[in-house]
Design an enzyme around this catalytic site. Structure first.
Site, mmCIF file in Angstrom:
data_model
loop_
_atom_site.group_PDB
_atom_site.id
_atom_site.type_symbol
_atom_site.label_atom_id
_atom_site.label_comp_id
_atom_site.label_asym_id
_atom_site.label_seq_id
_atom_site.Cartn_x
_atom_site.Cartn_y
_atom_site.Cartn_z
ATOM 1 N N ASN A 295 0.865 -1.180 0.000
ATOM 2 C CA ASN A 295 0.000 0.000 0.000
ATOM 3 C C ASN A 295 0.905 1.234 0.000
ATOM 4 O O ASN A 295 1.474 1.573 1.024
ATOM 5 C CB ASN A 295 -0.886 -0.044 1.259
ATOM 6 C CG ASN A 295 -1.724 1.200 1.434
ATOM 7 O OD1 ASN A 295 -1.804 2.040 0.527
ATOM 8 N ND2 ASN A 295 -2.358 1.333 2.597
ATOM 9 N N LYS B 143 0.135 4.255 -0.336
ATOM 10 C CA LYS B 143 -0.539 5.436 0.245
ATOM 11 C C LYS B 143 -0.302 6.664 -0.644
ATOM 12 O O LYS B 143 -0.156 6.519 -1.851
ATOM 13 C CB LYS B 143 -0.061 5.650 1.687
ATOM 14 C CG LYS B 143 -0.231 4.379 2.532
ATOM 15 C CD LYS B 143 -0.090 4.610 3.999
ATOM 16 C CE LYS B 143 -0.286 3.281 4.723
ATOM 17 N NZ LYS B 143 -0.249 3.408 6.160
ATOM 18 N N HIS C 162 -9.673 1.296 4.702
ATOM 19 C CA HIS C 162 -8.414 1.458 5.448
ATOM 20 C C HIS C 162 -8.655 2.421 6.614
ATOM 21 O O HIS C 162 -9.431 3.365 6.493
ATOM 22 C CB HIS C 162 -7.327 1.999 4.506
ATOM 23 C CG HIS C 162 -5.970 1.983 5.123
ATOM 24 N ND1 HIS C 162 -5.572 2.930 6.037
ATOM 25 C CD2 HIS C 162 -4.946 1.111 4.992
ATOM 26 C CE1 HIS C 162 -4.343 2.631 6.434
ATOM 27 N NE2 HIS C 162 -3.935 1.537 5.823
ATOM 28 N N GLU D 159 -7.028 4.807 7.701
ATOM 29 C CA GLU D 159 -6.793 6.228 7.382
ATOM 30 C C GLU D 159 -7.989 6.813 6.656
ATOM 31 O O GLU D 159 -8.312 7.986 6.823
ATOM 32 C CB GLU D 159 -5.498 6.374 6.567
ATOM 33 C CG GLU D 159 -4.269 6.167 7.451
ATOM 34 C CD GLU D 159 -3.073 5.553 6.747
ATOM 35 O OE1 GLU D 159 -3.024 5.545 5.500
ATOM 36 O OE2 GLU D 159 -2.157 5.071 7.458
ATOM 37 N N GLU E 232 -5.707 -4.820 10.550
ATOM 38 C CA GLU E 232 -4.700 -3.784 10.742
ATOM 39 C C GLU E 232 -5.001 -3.015 12.024
ATOM 40 O O GLU E 232 -5.786 -2.062 12.007
ATOM 41 C CB GLU E 232 -4.711 -2.809 9.558
ATOM 42 C CG GLU E 232 -4.388 -3.444 8.232
ATOM 43 C CD GLU E 232 -3.701 -2.462 7.282
ATOM 44 O OE1 GLU E 232 -2.653 -2.808 6.750
ATOM 45 O OE2 GLU E 232 -4.216 -1.345 7.114
ATOM 46 N N GLY F 200 2.086 2.357 10.789
ATOM 47 C CA GLY F 200 3.051 3.449 10.647
ATOM 48 C C GLY F 200 3.715 3.849 11.944
ATOM 49 O O GLY F 200 4.365 4.898 12.015
ATOM 50 N N SER G 233 3.063 -1.992 10.435
ATOM 51 C CA SER G 233 4.511 -2.015 10.672
ATOM 52 C C SER G 233 5.161 -3.367 10.355
ATOM 53 O O SER G 233 6.086 -3.782 11.055
ATOM 54 C CB SER G 233 4.830 -1.571 12.104
ATOM 55 O OG SER G 233 4.395 -0.241 12.310
ATOM 56 N N GLY H 38 2.692 -1.128 4.340
ATOM 57 C CA GLY H 38 2.713 0.305 4.034
ATOM 58 C C GLY H 38 4.137 0.782 3.814
ATOM 59 O O GLY H 38 4.722 0.575 2.756
HETATM 60 P P1 PGA Z 1 2.526 0.358 7.719
HETATM 61 O O1 PGA Z 1 1.100 0.549 7.028
HETATM 62 O O2 PGA Z 1 3.112 -0.919 7.170
HETATM 63 O O3 PGA Z 1 3.321 1.575 7.303
HETATM 64 O O4 PGA Z 1 2.310 0.299 9.179
HETATM 65 C C1 PGA Z 1 0.261 -0.543 6.811
HETATM 66 C C2 PGA Z 1 -1.029 -0.058 6.191
HETATM 67 O O5 PGA Z 1 -1.510 1.004 6.564
HETATM 68 O O6 PGA Z 1 -1.595 -0.737 5.316
#
Ligand code: PGA
Length: 253
Positions: A9, A11, A97, A99, A169, A175, A215, A236
């Site tokens: 992803n 983003k 997601h 976000e 998630e 993140g 992460s 991500g």
């Molecule tokens: P991250 O994001 O690996 O940076 O934690 C994962 C995601 O939001 O899909």
């Protein structure tokens, strides 16, 4: 045996030039054998979809988008439809997601509408669920995730479920560098599977692919993917580094 899926992803990162650079590096690092063990999906921002599609179309890497609207077309400024995603070569779409839920007020209800529309156009939805830190600290994480799964899958048939992937998630792990432990993640995946068993059948629960996201990196991926109920990852930050992303792919056992 469920085949694993590793999805990147990206983003809101990478313009066309940088997207081109990243996907070329990823392609160079992978070999045919990898795809016997895992499906690989990249989800660039909308503006890079066509460029990336043209570079991967003769490979086994599949294209995904990060969001879509639930209507076919019309006066929805700034939105993109399932038809548009199909026309640019997408096979997958990330829906719900955290976000999107947090910053764009997406709800289980809109995620449900989006899932139905994605399925209508043969896009495989990667449906994200997960609890916040506050919810985990209050010990209600399982009921929160159960509720999200039930609401998002409202009126989805067992036949349609075959096309759906769930991504667990935990919001506190996205993140932040704080990954759920393999045990914590696996427990939630088992919970999700039991919810599916209740809603549909044992067979459906067994077939459902559940990805872990939050992460994931090249150091923790092997332990996570070795868990009984973790079928891959939604990556991500680490998916923006070709070396990390390919090492994560190679860590699939
Ligand atoms: P991250 O994001 O690996 O940076 O934690 C994962 C995601 O939001 O899909």
């Amino acid at each position: 045996m469920r085949k694993k899926i590793i999805a990147g992803n990206w983003k809101m990162n990478l313009d066309i030039q940088l997207s081109e650079q990243l996907i070329k590096e990823i392609l160079k690092n992978l070999n045919k054998e990898v795809f016997l063990k895992t499906d690989v999906v990249v989800c660039p921002p909308f503006t890079s979809l066509l460029t990336v599609f043209n570079l991967i179309k003769d490979s086994d890497i599949k294209l995904g988008a990060q969001n879509m609207h639930y209507e076919n077309e019309g006066a929805f400024t700034g939105e993109v439809s399932a038809i548009m995603l199909k026309s640019v070569g997408c096979k997958y779409v990330i829906l719900g997601h955290s976000e999107r839920r947090q910053y764009f007020l997406e709800t289980d209800k809109t995620v449900n509408l989006k899932i139905k529309k994605a399925l209508e156009y043969s896009l495989n939805p990667i449906v994200c669920v997960g609890e916040t830190l506050e919810q985990r600290e209050s010990g209600i994480q399982e009921s929160i995730v159960e509720e999200q799964v039930k609401n998002c899958l409202k009126e989805i048939t067992s036949e349609q479920l075959k096309k759906i992937i769930i991504a667990y998630e935990p919001v506190w792990a996205i993140g932040t560098g704080h990954t759920a432990t393999p045990t914590q993640a696996n427990e939630m995946h088992k919970k999700i599977r039991s919810v599916i068993e209740d809603l549909y059948s044992t067979e459906c629960a067994k077939e459902l692919k559940i990805l872990y996201g939050g992460s994931v990196n090249e150091k923790n991926s092997a332990d996570l993917f070795a868990q009984s109920d973790i079928d891959g990852g939604l990556i991500g930050g680490a998916s923006l580094r070709s070396k990390s992303f390919t090492e994560i792919i190679f860590s699939v056992v």
